[in-house]
Design a protein around this motif. Structure first.
Motif, PDB file in Angstrom:
ATOM      1  N   GLY A 167       0.840  -1.211   0.000  1.00  0.00           N
ATOM      2  CA  GLY A 167       0.000   0.000   0.000  1.00  0.00           C
ATOM      3  C   GLY A 167       0.865   1.248   0.000  1.00  0.00           C
ATOM      4  N   VAL A 168       0.468   2.212   0.827  1.00  0.00           N
ATOM      5  CA  VAL A 168       1.209   3.488   0.899  1.00  0.00           C
ATOM      6  C   VAL A 168       2.346   3.337   1.918  1.00  0.00           C
ATOM      7  CG1 VAL A 168       1.059   5.927   1.530  1.00  0.00           C
ATOM      8  CG2 VAL A 168      -0.859   4.811   0.339  1.00  0.00           C
ATOM      9  N   ALA A 169       3.563   3.594   1.446  1.00  0.00           N
ATOM     10  CA  ALA A 169       4.724   3.502   2.339  1.00  0.00           C
ATOM     11  C   ALA A 169       5.220   4.905   2.674  1.00  0.00           C
ATOM     12  CB  ALA A 169       5.840   2.710   1.673  1.00  0.00           C
ATOM     13  N   VAL A 170       5.380   5.161   3.974  1.00  0.00           N
ATOM     14  CA  VAL A 170       5.970   6.436   4.416  1.00  0.00           C
ATOM     15  C   VAL A 170       7.448   6.178   4.720  1.00  0.00           C
ATOM     16  CG1 VAL A 170       6.049   8.076   6.344  1.00  0.00           C
ATOM     17  CG2 VAL A 170       3.879   7.542   5.231  1.00  0.00           C
ATOM     18  N   ILE A 171       8.291   7.025   4.152  1.00  0.00           N
ATOM     19  CA  ILE A 171       9.744   6.855   4.278  1.00  0.00           C
ATOM     20  C   ILE A 171      10.308   8.109   4.944  1.00  0.00           C
ATOM     21  CG2 ILE A 171      11.867   6.767   2.898  1.00  0.00           C
ATOM     22  CD1 ILE A 171      10.267   4.980   0.922  1.00  0.00           C
ATOM     23  N   ILE A 172      11.017   7.915   6.042  1.00  0.00           N
ATOM     24  CA  ILE A 172      11.546   9.060   6.800  1.00  0.00           C
ATOM     25  C   ILE A 172      13.053   8.862   6.989  1.00  0.00           C
ATOM     26  CG2 ILE A 172      11.409  10.336   8.973  1.00  0.00           C
ATOM     27  CD1 ILE A 172       8.515   9.766   9.094  1.00  0.00           C
ATOM     28  N   THR A 173      13.818   9.857   6.564  1.00  0.00           N
ATOM     29  CA  THR A 173      15.266   9.677   6.540  1.00  0.00           C
ATOM     30  C   THR A 173      15.987  10.794   7.321  1.00  0.00           C
ATOM     31  OG1 THR A 173      15.174  10.765   4.371  1.00  0.00           O
ATOM     32  CG2 THR A 173      15.388   8.376   4.391  1.00  0.00           C
TER      33      THR A 173
ATOM     34  N   CYS B  10       4.686   5.788  -2.549  1.00  0.00           N
ATOM     35  CA  CYS B  10       5.539   6.273  -1.455  1.00  0.00           C
ATOM     36  C   CYS B  10       5.352   7.746  -1.155  1.00  0.00           C
ATOM     37  CB  CYS B  10       7.013   6.085  -1.829  1.00  0.00           C
ATOM     38  SG  CYS B  10       7.457   4.377  -2.077  1.00  0.00           S
ATOM     39  N   ILE B  11       5.537   8.065   0.119  1.00  0.00           N
ATOM     40  CA  ILE B  11       5.642   9.466   0.556  1.00  0.00           C
ATOM     41  C   ILE B  11       6.963   9.579   1.315  1.00  0.00           C
ATOM     42  CG2 ILE B  11       4.615  11.325   1.899  1.00  0.00           C
ATOM     43  CD1 ILE B  11       1.927   9.740   1.701  1.00  0.00           C
ATOM     44  N   LEU B  12       7.836  10.426   0.807  1.00  0.00           N
ATOM     45  CA  LEU B  12       9.132  10.649   1.452  1.00  0.00           C
ATOM     46  C   LEU B  12       9.076  11.929   2.272  1.00  0.00           C
ATOM     47  CD1 LEU B  12      12.241  10.092   1.744  1.00  0.00           C
ATOM     48  CD2 LEU B  12      12.544  11.331  -0.410  1.00  0.00           C
ATOM     49  N   LYS B  13       9.476  11.837   3.554  1.00  0.00           N
ATOM     50  CA  LYS B  13       9.610  13.035   4.409  1.00  0.00           C
ATOM     51  C   LYS B  13      11.107  13.230   4.628  1.00  0.00           C
ATOM     52  CE  LYS B  13      10.115  14.777   8.033  1.00  0.00           C
ATOM     53  NZ  LYS B  13      11.345  15.588   8.208  1.00  0.00           N
ATOM     54  N   PRO B  14      11.689  14.222   3.926  1.00  0.00           N
ATOM     55  CA  PRO B  14      13.150  14.424   4.024  1.00  0.00           C
ATOM     56  C   PRO B  14      13.540  15.028   5.369  1.00  0.00           C
ATOM     57  CG  PRO B  14      12.215  15.435   2.025  1.00  0.00           C
ATOM     58  CD  PRO B  14      11.069  15.107   2.935  1.00  0.00           C
ATOM     59  N   PRO B  15      14.832  14.933   5.708  1.00  0.00           N
ATOM     60  CA  PRO B  15      15.307  15.532   6.972  1.00  0.00           C
ATOM     61  C   PRO B  15      15.323  17.052   6.863  1.00  0.00           C
ATOM     62  CG  PRO B  15      17.149  14.650   5.693  1.00  0.00           C
ATOM     63  CD  PRO B  15      15.908  14.258   4.954  1.00  0.00           C
ATOM     64  N   GLU B  16      14.847  17.725   7.877  1.00  0.00           N
ATOM     65  CA  GLU B  16      14.722  19.185   7.784  1.00  0.00           C
ATOM     66  C   GLU B  16      16.064  19.919   7.812  1.00  0.00           C
ATOM     67  OE1 GLU B  16      13.470  17.120  10.044  1.00  0.00           O
ATOM     68  OE2 GLU B  16      12.912  18.143  11.914  1.00  0.00           O
ATOM     69  N   TRP B  17      17.135  19.270   8.264  1.00  0.00           N
ATOM     70  CA  TRP B  17      18.444  19.932   8.241  1.00  0.00           C
ATOM     71  C   TRP B  17      19.133  19.761   6.885  1.00  0.00           C
ATOM     72  CZ3 TRP B  17      20.913  18.557  13.709  1.00  0.00           C
ATOM     73  CH2 TRP B  17      20.313  19.376  14.674  1.00  0.00           C
ATOM     74  N   ALA B  18      18.664  18.879   6.039  1.00  0.00           N
ATOM     75  CA  ALA B  18      19.305  18.661   4.733  1.00  0.00           C
ATOM     76  C   ALA B  18      18.279  18.073   3.754  1.00  0.00           C
ATOM     77  CB  ALA B  18      20.500  17.725   4.881  1.00  0.00           C
ATOM     78  N   PRO B  19      17.293  18.899   3.349  1.00  0.00           N
ATOM     79  CA  PRO B  19      16.175  18.332   2.592  1.00  0.00           C
ATOM     80  C   PRO B  19      16.299  18.419   1.063  1.00  0.00           C
ATOM     81  CG  PRO B  19      15.649  20.572   3.285  1.00  0.00           C
ATOM     82  CD  PRO B  19      17.053  20.301   3.760  1.00  0.00           C
ATOM     83  N   LEU B  20      17.390  19.007   0.555  1.00  0.00           N
ATOM     84  CA  LEU B  20      17.358  19.430  -0.846  1.00  0.00           C
ATOM     85  C   LEU B  20      17.481  18.293  -1.870  1.00  0.00           C
ATOM     86  CD1 LEU B  20      19.323  22.800  -0.702  1.00  0.00           C
ATOM     87  CD2 LEU B  20      16.851  22.418  -0.715  1.00  0.00           C
ATOM     88  N   THR B  21      18.352  17.315  -1.605  1.00  0.00           N
ATOM     89  CA  THR B  21      18.504  16.281  -2.644  1.00  0.00           C
ATOM     90  C   THR B  21      17.240  15.418  -2.754  1.00  0.00           C
ATOM     91  OG1 THR B  21      19.784  14.990  -1.047  1.00  0.00           O
ATOM     92  CG2 THR B  21      21.017  16.151  -2.784  1.00  0.00           C
ATOM     93  N   CYS B  22      16.463  15.339  -1.677  1.00  0.00           N
ATOM     94  CA  CYS B  22      15.196  14.593  -1.773  1.00  0.00           C
ATOM     95  C   CYS B  22      14.251  15.306  -2.735  1.00  0.00           C
ATOM     96  CB  CYS B  22      14.549  14.455  -0.402  1.00  0.00           C
ATOM     97  SG  CYS B  22      15.466  13.379   0.704  1.00  0.00           S
TER      98      CYS B  22
END
Ligand code: NAD
Length: 492
Positions: A150-156, A179-191
């Protein structure tokens, strides 16, 4: 002039909006990001609100039936194109992540970006073997299916955003999830660049979404949503506990890849030059590496020689700007993290520990810390027990194998380890270390087919190869009897 809703990084414009249902979506609130190299403000990134989380979940749910109905062979060309589009943005990804997360540009070029492409391609190709894995018994054919979940949430986390996001996206998408990717707030740009690549590759709208935001709000809203089928998280232990609670409330499987305090054992019969060279490598990425062997456990008989060899190498390490080819140790991600690292070292010294080298900020700049080695420690000292996540190692000595094992195994972590010694001896010892993996006379050898993950506080579950697919699939056994079946109460 930078484009609206973009940040301009070393010649590249990176969109800072969310990417939901195949479109860029802006937000009326933002958070700021800064470059760890020189603390300059890079710009503002869209902050995920409830409406963005809702839109992303709805998009991912709506895209699921069609994406999951494709066979792995039908998904393969999409994912091949995705890897190609990542490759086309290689130099941009390298430059941007180096500026955003402080990772060495050389490492981005030679290690991270090729691996990010591989993360997508390898799992897409290996998903071809997954569809049916029959088990044949006397009674029946078992058609063991790996159905999309189903829907996968990915947190890195920030210390390896591109590598870790693709490491999870690869198997999740290849197995037929959206998928829904939640990038890290200190380094979100490459996501965010990963979203551009997905768009250019023609991934159907909603299959891959990016919701930018702060962990405690945006991340928490994603993981508590009951429509989510899988949560794959890499990050710290305190966050993992919150995520596990949210996942538990909905009985959703979650995979947790967490911190480490891995032992680096040097036996009396070790090649001390090789061991010292590998130990010096633990300062890579300014020690912000979950799998680093940060606790040096050295046989008393060789400790002085080992330390002298390592000192010579550490003195030659080039600390500085990660964009320079010669640099070996770059900055720490954030001023708060610098304070945290310094706090560990200062408290250890106040408590009676000795600094063999380093111990404080590096003159190169505010977010640089000297490669540090601390000794004269007790096993229950804070710096021995807790993850520092900076360029700080500890040194303890032992007299025999049993003592080495006792020291190695007495922390709450159990991610990885390193063991240097005569190969048979080191292998036998490595087998007794309680971690998810351990390298004998080596470090950092990774294979996408091999299991990766930790025990104890270092995590739950394994990633890599079949383990990733098991997590991102609903495994179903379709049982077809070989002989005609007649119901009877005598049957079980
Ligand atoms: P963190 O736990 O603070 O944050 C990780 C991610 O979780 C971020 O994207 C953050 O926004 C999000 N988050 C924070 N609170 C949340 C919440 N309540 N709900 C949902 N999401 C939330 O970790 P960090 O400081 O970014 O990363 C460093 C940690 O990651 C270290 O402990 C390191 O060892 C670990 N790490 C582990 C591995 C591994 O594979 N085992 C790899 C890299 C890093």
């Amino acid at each position: 002039m930078p484009l609206p809703n973009h940040v301009h990084v070393a010649g590249y414009d990176v969109c800072t909006d969310h990417y939901i249902n195949g479109k860029r979506v802006t937000s009326d609130s933002h958070f700021e990001i800064h470059c760890p190299i020189d603390q300059r403000r890079l710009g503002e990134v869209a902050e995920g609100r409830d409406e963005h989380v809702e839109a992303a979940i709805q998009a991912a749910q709506a895209a699921f039936p069609a994406w999951s109905a494709l066979t792995a062979a039908e998904r393969l060309p999409y994912l091949q194109r995705y890897a190609e589009e990542i490759g086309k943005r290689a130099e941009m990804l390298c430059t941007v992540e180096s500026n955003d997360a402080g990772i060495l540009l050389s490492r981005m070029r030679h290690g991270v970006v090729p691996r990010a492409m591989q993360n997508i391609l390898w799992f897409a190709q290996h998903a071809l073997d997954l569809q049916n894995r029959p088990i044949d018994t006397e009674q029946a054919h078992h058609l063991v299916r790996h159905d999309p979940a189903g829907v996968a949430v990915i947190i890195t986390p920030w210390n390896a955003p591109l590598m870790l996001s693709t490491w999870k996206l690869g198997p999740a998408l290849a197995a037929g999830n959206t998928c829904i990717l939640k990038p890290p707030e200190w380094a979100p740009l490459t996501c965010s660049i990963l979203a551009d690549a997905a768009d250019a590759a023609g991934l159907p709208a909603g299959v891959f979404n990016v919701v930018q935001g702060i962990g405690a709000t945006t991340g928490a809203a994603l993981v508590r949503d009951p429509r989510v089928a899988r949560i794959s998280f890499t990050g710290s232990v305190p966050t993992a506990k919150l995520i596990a609670q949210a996942a538990g409330a909905n009985l959703v499987p979650c995979s947790l890849e967490l911190g480490g305090k891995s032992p680096f054992i040097v036996l009396e019969d070790a090649d001390l030059d090789g061991a010292a060279a590998t130990a010096a490598l633990m300062y890579r990425n300014a020690g912000q590496v979950c799998l680093a062997g940060t606790r040096l456990l050295v046989h008393r008989g060789v400790a002085d020689t080992f330390v002298a060899k390592m000192r010579a190498l550490v003195e030659g390490l080039v600390v500085g700007d990660p964009r320079e080819e010669a640099t070996e140790v770059g900055p720490i991600i954030h001023p708060r993290q610098v304070e945290r690292v310094k706090g560990f070292v200062d408290r250890a010294v106040v408590g009676g520990a000795t600094l063999l080298w380093g111990g404080g900020p590096h003159p190169f700049g505010a977010q640089y810390f000297q490669p540090t080695l601390v000794t004269d420690l007790k096993q229950d000292d804070e710096i021995v027990q807790n993850e520092v996540f900076g360029p700080v190692l500890t040194l303890q000595t032992f007299d025999d194998d049993d003592e080495a094992i006792a020291l190695a195994n007495s922390t709450d972590y159990g991610l990885g380890g390193v063991c240097y010694g005569e190969t048979t001896h080191a292998t036998a010892l490595a087998e007794r270390v309680r971690t998810g993996f351990i390298w004998v006379n080596s470090f950092g050898i990774r294979d996408l087919a091999a299991p990766f993950g930790g025990i104890k506080r270092s995590g739950i579950g394994r990633e890599g190869g079949d383990w990733s697919f098991e997590f991102f699939s609903d495994i179903k056994d379709v049982v077809v009897p070989k002989k005609p079946f007649r119901a009877s109460f005598a049957h079980r």
